[in-house]
Design a protein around this motif. Structure first.
Motif, PDB file in Angstrom:
ATOM      1  N   ALA A   1       0.957  -1.060  -0.066  1.00  0.00           N
ATOM      2  CA  ALA A   1       0.173   0.064   0.111  1.00  0.00           C
ATOM      3  C   ALA A   1       0.932   1.279  -0.046  1.00  0.00           C
TER       4      ALA A   1
ATOM      5  N   THR B   1       0.767   5.938   0.238  1.00  0.00           N
ATOM      6  CA  THR B   1       0.306   6.995   0.358  1.00  0.00           C
ATOM      7  C   THR B   1       1.433   7.717  -1.186  1.00  0.00           C
TER       8      THR B   1
ATOM      9  N   ASP C   1      -0.219  -1.935  -4.721  1.00  0.00           N
ATOM     10  CA  ASP C   1      -1.563  -3.002  -4.830  1.00  0.00           C
ATOM     11  C   ASP C   1      -3.107  -1.674  -4.195  1.00  0.00           C
ATOM     12  N   VAL C   2      -2.393  -1.214  -3.680  1.00  0.00           N
ATOM     13  CA  VAL C   2      -3.856  -0.174  -2.862  1.00  0.00           C
ATOM     14  C   VAL C   2      -2.621   1.209  -2.845  1.00  0.00           C
TER      15      VAL C   2
ATOM     16  N   MET D   1      -3.723   5.215  -1.842  1.00  0.00           N
ATOM     17  CA  MET D   1      -3.562   6.087  -1.133  1.00  0.00           C
ATOM     18  C   MET D   1      -3.588   7.596  -1.580  1.00  0.00           C
TER      19      MET D   1
ATOM     20  N   ASP E   1      -6.398   4.167  -5.758  1.00  0.00           N
ATOM     21  CA  ASP E   1      -7.723   2.736  -5.404  1.00  0.00           C
ATOM     22  C   ASP E   1      -8.571   3.885  -3.693  1.00  0.00           C
ATOM     23  N   ILE E   2      -7.916   4.152  -3.048  1.00  0.00           N
ATOM     24  CA  ILE E   2      -8.321   4.858  -1.697  1.00  0.00           C
ATOM     25  C   ILE E   2      -8.310   6.453  -1.843  1.00  0.00           C
TER      26      ILE E   2
ATOM     27  N   GLY F   1     -11.757  -2.891   6.288  1.00  0.00           N
ATOM     28  CA  GLY F   1     -12.101  -4.036   4.763  1.00  0.00           C
ATOM     29  C   GLY F   1     -11.994  -5.052   5.799  1.00  0.00           C
TER      30      GLY F   1
END
Length: 357
Positions: A45, A47, A61-62, A64, A79-80, A97
């Motif tokens: 992940a 940011t 993968d994620v 933010m 994604d977020i 989640g």
């Protein structure tokens, strides 16, 4: 210099994943870090809030991005989007989640149990001389319980802090674990055994049940019978109590923990019970049921037996939890050191109060 840093980063990550901080990194270094970690099988992940963070956000993968200070490019690649720019919201997102993932597993455990039991009972009845004990309309009602209302009940469970005590699921995390399979198979064996006992334990000479002596066999009755109504009612109440048991799919023992924090779940259970009573008492020929309250002077007792036999799903579920099965690495909860220290201090304070008294 940057090429040397990239090469060093590749070599270092292949032999050690203990690095905590990558200082004085440019955006391309972040991208190399993300690609290398993903190449090693890690779930990454990232940011970011700047335009230069876009490639790393997209590769992760994620991804933010910050909603307030983040650029338009960063928000599009992510994604977020963290609307309040608060890093504490990331913890909340992880908690929700994991909660949604667990809720899906709860629903699957419940649904597969109902499917297996309904399929086995219908098949056994069909290949025997008793015929299918559950009619198509009754199975439609069971399907409504299993799909729509169970999804609403089990899918609305709220998260708690203990979800963060487990390790991440990872890429290879199983949706249906050995723990769930144990619960599904155990409940299915119990339910099929009880239902087959109700259906087949009949004295051929008298035509009455061997356990409930007043209960006549519904095999040769043209139309609804107390026998088959009792079986259908018991089957539904087994699913009601198994739905409660399915609230916990990991190593928890108390299935009632936090049940009143989800009023949707309580409302679904109450509605299911009320609707089942109406179906049994007023369904008649359309639903292939007879009233258990008014048919005979002894038939009301079968309401009590239906609930009692259904409630046995709870102690059966508890006993199944004592059967050891292989655990996934993320199924083992580990209390954070801060929680352990807080509980120790609280316990010490309680002892001091007792001594003062």
């Amino acid at each position: 210099l940057h090429l040397h840093l990239h090469l060093h980063l590749h070599l270092h990550l292949h032999y050690s994943l203990t690095k905590k901080v990558l200082a004085r990194a440019i955006p391309s270094d972040k991208l190399v870090l993300v690609k290398t970690l993903r190449g090693l099988g890690e779930v990454v992940a990232v940011t970011g809030d700047g335009t230069n963070d876009g490639p790393a956000l997209k590769e992760a993968d994620v991804g933010m991005a910050m909603g307030i200070s983040g650029t338009e490019v960063a928000r599009e690649m992510a994604d977020i989007i963290i609307l309040d720019d608060n890093f504490a919201s990331i913890v909340l997102a992880v908690k929700w989640g994991r909660c949604v993932y667990d809720n899906i597993r709860k629903f699957l455990q419940f649904q597969l149990t109902v499917n297996v039991v309904a399929l086995l009972v219908a098949f056994i009845g069909a290949v025997s001389s008793y015929g299918t004990p559950l009619t198509a309309v009754q199975l439609l009602w069971v399907n409504l319980i299993m799909d729509t209302m169970a999804a609403l009940a089990l899918g609305t469970e709220k998260p708690n802090d203990t979800l963060l005590w487990r390790k991440p699921y990872g890429r290879g995390g199983k949706l249906i674990t050995a723990t769930m399979m144990r619960n599904i198979i155990g409940q299915a064996i119990f339910q099929v055994t009880v239902l087959c006992t109700i259906l087949y334990a009949v004295d051929p000479t008298t035509g009455h049940h061997l356990i409930w002596k007043q209960l006549p066999s519904g095999k040769d009755i043209d139309g609804p019978s107390i026998h088959y109504t009792f079986l259908f009612n018991t089957f539904v109440f087994m699913q009601v109590f198994n739905e409660i048991s399915s609230r916990k799919v990991n190593r928890e023992f108390n299935v009632f923990s936090g049940i009143f924090t989800n009023w949707i779940f309580v409302g679904v259970i109450a509605f299911t019970v009320a609707a089942q009573m109406i179906i049994v008492e007023l369904g008649g020929v359309a639903l292939s049921t007879v009233s258990l309250f008014t048919s005979t002077e002894w038939s009301p007792y079968f309401w009590l037996w239906s609930v009692l036999l259904g409630a046995l799903s709870l102690p059966v579920g508890l006993l199944l939890r004592f059967i050891p099965v292989p655990l996934e690495h993320w199924e083992v909860e580990q209390k954070p050191q801060e929680v352990i220290e807080f509980e120790a201090r609280a316990q010490g304070n309680n002892k001091d109060v007792v001594l003062d008294l």
